[in-house]
Design a protein around this motif. Structure first.
Motif, PDB file in Angstrom:
ATOM      1  N   TYR A  96       0.824  -1.209   0.000  1.00 16.18           N
ATOM      2  CA  TYR A  96       0.000   0.000   0.000  1.00 16.18           C
ATOM      3  C   TYR A  96       0.854   1.254   0.000  1.00 16.18           C
ATOM      4  CZ  TYR A  96       1.338  -0.095   4.875  1.00 16.18           C
ATOM      5  OH  TYR A  96       2.076  -0.132   6.027  1.00 16.18           O
ATOM      6  N   GLU A  97       0.255   2.311  -0.506  1.00 16.34           N
ATOM      7  CA  GLU A  97       0.766   3.667  -0.405  1.00 16.34           C
ATOM      8  C   GLU A  97      -0.436   4.518  -0.037  1.00 16.34           C
ATOM      9  OE1 GLU A  97       2.991   5.127  -3.728  1.00 16.34           O
ATOM     10  OE2 GLU A  97       4.157   3.283  -3.892  1.00 16.34           O
ATOM     11  N   ILE A  98      -0.363   5.166   1.124  1.00 20.62           N
ATOM     12  CA  ILE A  98      -1.477   5.965   1.620  1.00 20.62           C
ATOM     13  C   ILE A  98      -0.987   7.387   1.861  1.00 20.62           C
ATOM     14  CG2 ILE A  98      -3.215   6.237   3.429  1.00 20.62           C
ATOM     15  CD1 ILE A  98      -2.864   3.212   4.000  1.00 20.62           C
ATOM     16  N   GLU A  99      -1.767   8.351   1.385  1.00 23.55           N
ATOM     17  CA  GLU A  99      -1.482   9.768   1.608  1.00 23.55           C
ATOM     18  C   GLU A  99      -2.736  10.404   2.185  1.00 23.55           C
ATOM     19  OE1 GLU A  99      -0.251  11.632  -2.027  1.00 23.55           O
ATOM     20  OE2 GLU A  99       1.280  10.113  -2.420  1.00 23.55           O
ATOM     21  N   VAL A 100      -2.582  11.125   3.308  1.00 16.75           N
ATOM     22  CA  VAL A 100      -3.714  11.822   3.919  1.00 16.75           C
ATOM     23  C   VAL A 100      -3.317  13.256   4.214  1.00 16.75           C
ATOM     24  CG1 VAL A 100      -4.674   9.708   4.906  1.00 16.75           C
ATOM     25  CG2 VAL A 100      -3.093  11.073   6.261  1.00 16.75           C
ATOM     26  N   GLU A 101      -4.317  14.130   4.244  1.00 16.05           N
ATOM     27  CA  GLU A 101      -4.060  15.530   4.593  1.00 16.05           C
ATOM     28  C   GLU A 101      -5.285  16.111   5.275  1.00 16.05           C
ATOM     29  OE1 GLU A 101      -3.604  18.302   1.310  1.00 16.05           O
ATOM     30  OE2 GLU A 101      -4.662  16.911   0.008  1.00 16.05           O
ATOM     31  N   GLY A 102      -5.044  17.185   6.032  1.00 22.84           N
ATOM     32  CA  GLY A 102      -6.133  17.867   6.703  1.00 22.84           C
ATOM     33  C   GLY A 102      -6.608  17.188   7.968  1.00 22.84           C
ATOM     34  N   ILE A 103      -5.854  16.191   8.462  1.00 24.80           N
ATOM     35  CA  ILE A 103      -6.187  15.517   9.716  1.00 24.80           C
ATOM     36  C   ILE A 103      -4.956  15.538  10.613  1.00 24.80           C
ATOM     37  CG2 ILE A 103      -7.867  14.005   8.581  1.00 24.80           C
ATOM     38  CD1 ILE A 103      -5.847  11.687   8.907  1.00 24.80           C
ATOM     39  N   THR A 104      -5.178  15.293  11.900  1.00 28.70           N
ATOM     40  CA  THR A 104      -4.031  15.160  12.790  1.00 28.70           C
ATOM     41  C   THR A 104      -3.348  13.821  12.521  1.00 28.70           C
ATOM     42  OG1 THR A 104      -5.419  14.241  14.550  1.00 28.70           O
ATOM     43  CG2 THR A 104      -5.037  16.630  14.582  1.00 28.70           C
ATOM     44  N   GLU A 105      -2.172  13.659  13.057  1.00 32.17           N
ATOM     45  CA  GLU A 105      -1.351  12.482  12.769  1.00 32.17           C
ATOM     46  C   GLU A 105      -2.103  11.169  12.987  1.00 32.17           C
ATOM     47  OE1 GLU A 105       2.968  10.551  13.977  1.00 32.17           O
ATOM     48  OE2 GLU A 105       2.162  12.193  15.153  1.00 32.17           O
ATOM     49  N   PRO A 106      -2.097  10.279  11.989  1.00 32.42           N
ATOM     50  CA  PRO A 106      -2.713   8.957  12.164  1.00 32.42           C
ATOM     51  C   PRO A 106      -1.963   8.151  13.222  1.00 32.42           C
ATOM     52  CG  PRO A 106      -2.450   9.466   9.837  1.00 32.42           C
ATOM     53  CD  PRO A 106      -1.669  10.498  10.605  1.00 32.42           C
ATOM     54  N   VAL A 107      -2.729   7.604  14.175  1.00 25.13           N
ATOM     55  CA  VAL A 107      -2.168   6.796  15.261  1.00 25.13           C
ATOM     56  C   VAL A 107      -3.117   5.648  15.587  1.00 25.13           C
ATOM     57  CG1 VAL A 107      -0.870   8.703  16.318  1.00 25.13           C
ATOM     58  CG2 VAL A 107      -3.213   8.264  17.033  1.00 25.13           C
ATOM     59  N   GLU A 108      -2.626   4.722  16.396  1.00 19.92           N
ATOM     60  CA  GLU A 108      -3.435   3.589  16.831  1.00 19.92           C
ATOM     61  C   GLU A 108      -4.587   4.046  17.721  1.00 19.92           C
ATOM     62  OE1 GLU A 108      -0.567  -0.129  17.445  1.00 19.92           O
ATOM     63  OE2 GLU A 108      -0.094   1.531  18.794  1.00 19.92           O
ATOM     64  N   PRO A 109      -5.797   3.536  17.516  1.00 24.16           N
ATOM     65  CA  PRO A 109      -6.896   3.879  18.412  1.00 24.16           C
ATOM     66  C   PRO A 109      -6.749   3.226  19.785  1.00 24.16           C
ATOM     67  CG  PRO A 109      -7.618   2.317  16.757  1.00 24.16           C
ATOM     68  CD  PRO A 109      -6.213   2.706  16.401  1.00 24.16           C
ATOM     69  N   ALA A 110      -5.974   2.158  19.849  1.00 22.19           N
ATOM     70  CA  ALA A 110      -5.656   1.473  21.102  1.00 22.19           C
ATOM     71  C   ALA A 110      -4.333   0.739  20.880  1.00 22.19           C
ATOM     72  CB  ALA A 110      -6.757   0.490  21.482  1.00 22.19           C
ATOM     73  N   PRO A 111      -3.552   0.542  21.929  1.00 17.01           N
ATOM     74  CA  PRO A 111      -2.249  -0.116  21.758  1.00 17.01           C
ATOM     75  C   PRO A 111      -2.353  -1.457  21.038  1.00 17.01           C
ATOM     76  CG  PRO A 111      -2.461   0.764  23.975  1.00 17.01           C
ATOM     77  CD  PRO A 111      -3.806   0.928  23.311  1.00 17.01           C
TER      78      PRO A 111
END
Length: 155
Positions: A67-82
């Motif tokens: 995959y190659e994913i590009e996002v913008e206009g949101i805060t940093e993508p992170v895990e919703p839970a560990p």
């Protein structure tokens, strides 16, 4: 005459081999646009300021999804839970995680993030995704929208 016939045979074999596309029918590419619309409910539940694109290569020979994913206009993508990961392919019917993409988003600009990589996928699941991509979606999580800041159907 024997040399000419052998040479013609070698040339014919070379032409036939060259005519077979490398990786024929083993790689399938899918691209989806990422928005704030939740594919399960059809309503806006993600970040309305965000957008993005996800490109996938499903390889049946290797048993992988790249995959190659590009996002913008949101805060940093992170895990919703560990231990859950910041990006997944989900089953549309249940919302459950089908494939953890093990994505590691890196900042590209002030509000743009990119991730790329490959993960192994069970062959039966890989085949199910390719046969019915409309039954799966990708979801990008962050702190503000732990249920998904951006999503996009695969088919």
């Amino acid at each position: 005459m024997g040399k000419a016939l052998r040479l013609a045979g070698v040339v014919l074999v070379m032409l036939l081999v060259a005519a077979i596309p490398a990786g024929a029918d083993t790689e399938v590419k899918i691209t989806t646009t990422l928005t704030a619309i939740n594919p399960v409910t059809g309503t806006v539940t993600g970040d309305p300021d965000g957008s993005g694109k996800a490109e996938f290569t499903f390889d049946t020979d290797e048993g992988t999804v790249c995959y190659e994913i590009e996002v913008e206009g949101i805060t940093e993508p992170v895990e919703p839970a560990p231990g859950l990961g910041s990006a997944h392919i989900h089953f549309l019917a249940t919302g459950g995680i089908a494939v953890d993409l093990e994505a590691d988003f890196q900042p590209d600009k002030s509000d743009e993030f990119k991730a790329s990589g490959c993960v192994e996928v069970d062959s039966a699941l890989l085949q199910a995704i390719l046969e019915n991509p409309e039954q799966f979606y990708v979801n990008i999580h962050n702190v503000e929208f732990p249920g998904g800041a951006l999503s996009g159907l695969l088919g």
